[in-house]
Write a protein that holds these residues in place. Structure first.
Motif, PDB file in Angstrom:
ATOM      1  N   GLY A  63      -2.399  11.684   2.897  1.00 40.75           N
ATOM      2  CA  GLY A  63      -2.949  10.828   1.836  1.00 40.75           C
ATOM      3  C   GLY A  63      -4.378  10.392   2.084  1.00 40.75           C
TER       4      GLY A  63
ATOM      5  N   GLY B  39      -1.117   7.601  -2.646  1.00 40.00           N
ATOM      6  CA  GLY B  39      -0.252   6.694  -1.901  1.00 40.00           C
ATOM      7  C   GLY B  39      -0.955   5.938  -0.803  1.00 40.00           C
ATOM      8  N   ARG B  40      -2.263   5.774  -0.948  1.00 42.58           N
ATOM      9  CA  ARG B  40      -3.025   5.092   0.102  1.00 42.58           C
ATOM     10  C   ARG B  40      -3.347   3.665  -0.348  1.00 42.58           C
ATOM     11  NH1 ARG B  40      -5.766   5.616   4.603  1.00 42.58           N
ATOM     12  NH2 ARG B  40      -7.805   4.652   4.794  1.00 42.58           N
ATOM     13  N   ALA B  41      -2.990   2.704   0.495  1.00 37.47           N
ATOM     14  CA  ALA B  41      -3.262   1.307   0.160  1.00 37.47           C
ATOM     15  C   ALA B  41      -4.755   1.020   0.305  1.00 37.47           C
ATOM     16  CB  ALA B  41      -2.462   0.385   1.067  1.00 37.47           C
TER      17      ALA B  41
ATOM     18  N   HIS C 159       0.636  10.764 -11.315  1.00 40.05           N
ATOM     19  CA  HIS C 159       1.545  10.239 -10.299  1.00 40.05           C
ATOM     20  C   HIS C 159       2.721  11.169 -10.050  1.00 40.05           C
ATOM     21  CE1 HIS C 159      -0.542   6.316 -10.647  1.00 40.05           C
ATOM     22  NE2 HIS C 159      -0.246   6.309  -9.376  1.00 40.05           N
TER      23      HIS C 159
ATOM     24  N   SER D  45      -4.771   5.142  -4.764  1.00 38.21           N
ATOM     25  CA  SER D  45      -3.368   4.931  -5.144  1.00 38.21           C
ATOM     26  C   SER D  45      -2.700   6.225  -5.584  1.00 38.21           C
ATOM     27  CB  SER D  45      -3.265   3.874  -6.249  1.00 38.21           C
ATOM     28  OG  SER D  45      -3.391   4.450  -7.523  1.00 38.21           O
TER      29      SER D  45
ATOM     30  N   MET E  87      -6.759  -2.307  -4.378  1.00 36.49           N
ATOM     31  CA  MET E  87      -5.416  -2.219  -4.962  1.00 36.49           C
ATOM     32  C   MET E  87      -4.655  -3.525  -4.764  1.00 36.49           C
ATOM     33  SD  MET E  87      -3.583  -0.073  -6.593  1.00 36.49           S
ATOM     34  CE  MET E  87      -2.014  -0.431  -7.341  1.00 36.49           C
ATOM     35  N   GLU E  88      -4.999  -4.231  -3.697  1.00 41.32           N
ATOM     36  CA  GLU E  88      -4.337  -5.501  -3.403  1.00 41.32           C
ATOM     37  C   GLU E  88      -4.566  -6.503  -4.542  1.00 41.32           C
ATOM     38  OE1 GLU E  88      -2.481  -5.467  -0.896  1.00 41.32           O
ATOM     39  OE2 GLU E  88      -2.128  -7.483  -0.146  1.00 41.32           O
TER      40      GLU E  88
END
Lengths: 557, 337
Positions: free
Chosen positions: A158, A237-239, A520, A234, A243-244
């Protein structure tokens, strides 16, 4: 001339000046209301809690170990993207510019193609680069499996996929910035040095410092865009810290909490933009003449032919991959028209929103662009503080995470807007303007600065009224900038996602949201076709704008 | 300038067409749905074709999933935009009922559904669902090393990927575990996973991709996501955990549909809820791959699984709701702070 007549004429002039001033003030008010007001509304609530000593608010501002790590991780990822694009951009720019200059003829064809290609690349929505990465990864895995390598990964890691998608989406910005920087270095400035030292040494000691302001501006732009982007990470799948903001708002529906979480990003991005602005103001070199002329004259010096060729190969290889996969999308044959028909409502909404956003941006962008330029031309007319404040207002929205813009707009609409507006598909226009009006102002301002001040001063000798002056002098002189600003806002709006996702009304189907939702589930023929449609819209718009601008400038970009 | 005028004129005409007219209002229904767009949109289009009522849908974002929509519904409680909430799981629908966001509507299909899928007060109706499965990478986890119970996972946490238990069906799973095992054991389960090095990611689709790519040997996800990987030929297998006598059973997460209190278009909303709960809609969702565990006898078969016979976790919706309200804040402390 009788005294009453003279007085009457003076009064009329004062009235015209006042009305022009009102118009500019209205433009500024519109700008602030659209770009900053929603963010200030939610940030104000957060700041009020901080000032009141609210423990919950301070707990958010002073990050936990997890959030601190996330911030550090996001910064590291953005810096990695910035380093990659800046290095590859500088090397490839040197290779391309020298190659073009080495061609035959005084105004080589490449001199027109390079900026056009970079513009088309830069306005391509970033998630289309993510799609290309997915397609390429799938194709690579399939090819490896076909030759018996059954351990071929189904996906890239990712972090690597997100890095690649962001880096290649933002690379044209670095390439363009490096090109501007290199073109600003005269041949005489480094040729003397070449008598005494090697190529690499002269590049580092002479060329790089002279090209640094423009390169730094490009690096700052890439860094800020990568840091504030939550959509691309995102998808893989990477934080990310950006995104927070979205997750916090979704989890609590408390906009002030999202605003406090965004503060570190706003501060870091703001500092980066400020540093780049100062660097450009202090050391930036204005390019005179057309790009083709500059390229023909410059023949810039790079650090190492091998490294430059490698960088150019990376750029061209990726461009070929992108074009190849886009062309493969055309091979969907009858599926493509069917898909377009199925998404016709989304397509119509997307186009209308983008056109209206572009048109609405024109007036404020023109007035503010001219106002800023006029202030620079007549420094005595405005204080340094006033000019600084004006620039802060223009640039501050660029430091705000798009997610927070979306949250702010959603909050303001929920609190104050009537039902008809909250459910209108046209709500997305606000998000589009909030994102791209600052860029439109910068584009018009840049175009105005290219206008010879003597032309304007000469015209002003006739003391035309403000509307007449705009219609006959300033309007035509800034038409190229206005066309570019419209195209920029239009293209940005077609692809905009992050603010729109959070503020769009139910049922406001936009192509960008559909492509993002579908992505997605991974790359598929459907998403490839929709991506192609999105890409085609922005590419056609950009080419049309470039042709229009080229015609106004006598065929030169 | 003339070109600009024409562009503006055309845009103005198109904008006028897009702005809703007063007469349109009765023929519109607004639905917030956490069912993935690729599955829900064809169903909503079928409703539009059948009734002539236009559906304005708001889909969720992957990272926030149902929670984002639910919090938006709560925030809009006094001036709702939505008419219908179509949830891909049940826990948050139960929360909305407690918040007073839902209104009463009993669709005709209620008589055909098992009692546990129908709210006794009429605030929601559930239809067939997805099961929570352990997706394993068949190259990395041979058959004889595959766990058979969810309780084996903490000991092998370093091999496991799991979606953030604050969101989506994983939050329902956490609540169901809390209802079955007790809140402390359920929280301990997730704490042990995190402490043991489990990869906690943004969503079940990410879990699927990590397992498919071999970057996690196994992960907890939903049957629909697992089917996606199986369908594209990835080296994966779905394991239904805790089967057999005395086992916990596999959690089945049903879809739930509810009418919003104060819905702007109540008649159209009721029509949509009736449509969504019909056997035909459930069959379409099974065939499409969204639902794998039907709620009533059907001839439709799900891709990847056919008609699976599984031992479902014996837990009531009210127990899930009660346990969810206790376990949620404690998991927030672990995973969000």
């Amino acid at each position: 001339m009788t005294a009453p007549a003279a007085e009457s004429r003076r009064a009329a002039r004062r009235s015209r000046v006042t009305s022009a001033g009102s118009l500019v003030a209205t433009a500024w008010a519109f700008y602030v209301a659209v770009t900053l007001a929603p963010v200030l509304a939610v940030a104000g609530r957060g700041l009020a809690r901080l000032v009141a000593g609210d423990a919950e608010a301070w707990g958010l501002l002073l990050p936990s170990t997890r959030r601190l790590w996330l911030l550090v991780d996001s910064l590291a990822a953005s810096l990695a993207v910035t380093a990659f694009t800046t290095i590859i951009g500088m090397l490839a720019a040197a290779a391309f510019l020298r190659r073009i200059a080495a061609g035959d003829g005084a105004a080589p064809r490449g001199a027109s193609l390079l900026p056009a290609a970079l513009i088309l690349w830069a306005i391509t929505p970033p998630y289309l680069h993510a799609l290309v990465g997915m397609e390429a990864g799938n194709a690579l895995a399939a090819a490896l499996r076909a030759i018996g390598l059954t351990v071929a990964p189904a996906q890239w890691p990712g972090w690597l996929a997100a890095f690649a998608a962001q880096a290649f989406a933002l690379l044209p910005i670095s390439l363009a910035a490096a090109s501007v920087g290199l073109l600003g270095v005269g041949r005489a400035e480094f040729e003397a040095g070449r008598m005494l030292a090697g190529r690499g040494r002269v590049f580092l000691r002479v060329v790089l410092p002279l090209a640094a302001p423009a390169t730094a501006a490009g690096a700052a732009a890439v860094f800020v865009l990568a840091l504030l982007d939550h959509a691309t990470p995102s998808l893989f799948g990477r934080a990310s810290h950006a995104m927070e903001i979205v997750a916090e708002h979704a989890a609590t529906r408390l906009a002030w909490r999202a605003a406090i979480l965004a503060l570190p990003l706003i501060l870091i991005a703001g500092l980066a933009i400020a540093a780049a602005s100062i660097a450009v103001r202090r050391g930036g070199r204005a390019l005179t003449g057309t790009v083709a002329m500059r390229i023909a004259e410059a023949r810039p010096l790079g650090p190492s032919p091998v490294a430059e060729s490698l960088a150019a190969a990376i750029v061209l290889g990726y461009a070929a991959l992108f074009v190849g996969l886009a062309a493969a999308g055309l091979g969907l044959g009858t599926a493509l028209p069917r898909l377009i028909w199925e998404v016709r409502r989304d397509l119509a909404t997307t186009l209308v929103d983008a056109v209206l956003a572009g048109l609405l941006a024109l007036g404020p962008a023109a007035l503010i662009g001219w106002h800023l330029a006029a202030g620079e031309g007549r420094a005595a007319g405005r204080t340094v503080v006033g000019r600084g404040a004006a620039w802060v207002v223009v640039l501050l929205p660029l430091a705000v995470p798009p997610a927070l813009i979306g949250v702010g707009i959603a909050e303001v609409l929920a609190d104050h807007a009537p039902m008809a507006l909250r459910t209108s598909p046209l709500v997305a226009i606000w998000a589009h303007l909030a994102r791209f009006l600052p860029f439109a102002v910068l584009v018009v301002h840049a175009a105005v600065r290219r206008v010879d001040p003597a032309l304007i001063d000469a015209a002003r000798l006739h003391r035309p009224s403000a509307p007449a002056r705009w219609r006959r002098i300033e309007g035509p002189l800034s038409m190229s900038g206005l066309v570019a600003a419209f195209a920029l806002v239009f293209c940005g709006a077609v692809g905009e996602l992050e603010a729109t996702l959070l503020s769009a009304a139910p049922g406001a189907g936009l192509l960008s949201m559909r492509v993002f939702n579908y992505l997605h589930y991974g790359a598929s023929d459907t998403v490839a076709a929709l991506g192609l449609v999105l890409g085609a819209i922005v590419w056609v718009a950009a080419v049309t704008a470039l042709r229009a601008i080229g015609r106004r400038r006598g065929g030169e970009p | 300038m003339r070109k600009m005028f024409w562009i503006a004129a055309v845009a103005a005409v198109l904008a006028a067409l897009l702005v809703p007219r007063p007469g349109d209002e009765a023929r519109v229904v607004t639905v917030y749905t956490s069912v993935d767009q690729v599955f829900s949109e064809p169903i909503l289009k079928a409703f539009e074709e059948k009734t002539g009522i236009r559906v304005a849908a708001l889909y969720d974002a992957e990272a926030a999933k149902t929670v984002g929509l639910v919090n938006r519904l709560i925030a809009e409680k006094n001036a709702p935009l939505a008419d219908v909430f179509w949830n891909g799981e049940i826990l948050r629908t139960l929360a909305l009922k407690d918040e007073g966001v839902l209104d009463v509507h009993r669709p005709p299909a209620v008589g055909m559904l098992p009692p546990r899928l129908v709210d006794p007060d009429g605030h929601w109706t559930a239809i067939g669902g997805r099961a929570r499965v352990l997706l394993v990478n068949t190259r990395l986890v041979p058959r004889d090393r595959r766990p058979t119970s969810i309780l084996e996972l903490p000991a092998r946490a370093g091999e496991v990927a799991v979606a953030n238990p604050l969101f989506g069906s994983t939050s329902t799973h956490a609540a169901a575990l809390a209802a079955t095992l007790g809140v402390d054991r359920a929280v301990g389960f997730f704490v042990a996973l995190k402490a043991g090095g489990a990869q906690v990611v943004d969503g079940n689709a990410v879990v699927r991709d990590l397992v498919a790519a071999g970057r996690a040997p196994m992960g907890l996800t939903d049957t629909d996501d697992a089917c996606e990987a199986i369908g594209r030929g990835d080296p994966v297998a779905a394991v239904f955990l805790d089967q057999g006598l005395g086992g916990l059973g596999t959690l089945v997460v049903p879809n739930s549909v509810a009418l919003i209190r104060g819905a702007p278009h109540p008649q159209a909303a009721r029509a949509l809820i009736d449509f969504l709960t019909t056997p035909e809609t459930e069959a379409a969702l099974i065939t499409a791959g969204w639902i794998q565990i039907p709620s009533r006898p059907t001839a439709a078969t799900a891709p990847c699984y056919g008609t699976p016979t599984i031992d479902a976790m014996a837990v009531t919706m009210s127990a899930i709701r009660e346990a969810g309200s206790l376990v949620g804040p404690r998991l927030t402390e672990v995973f969000q702070r």
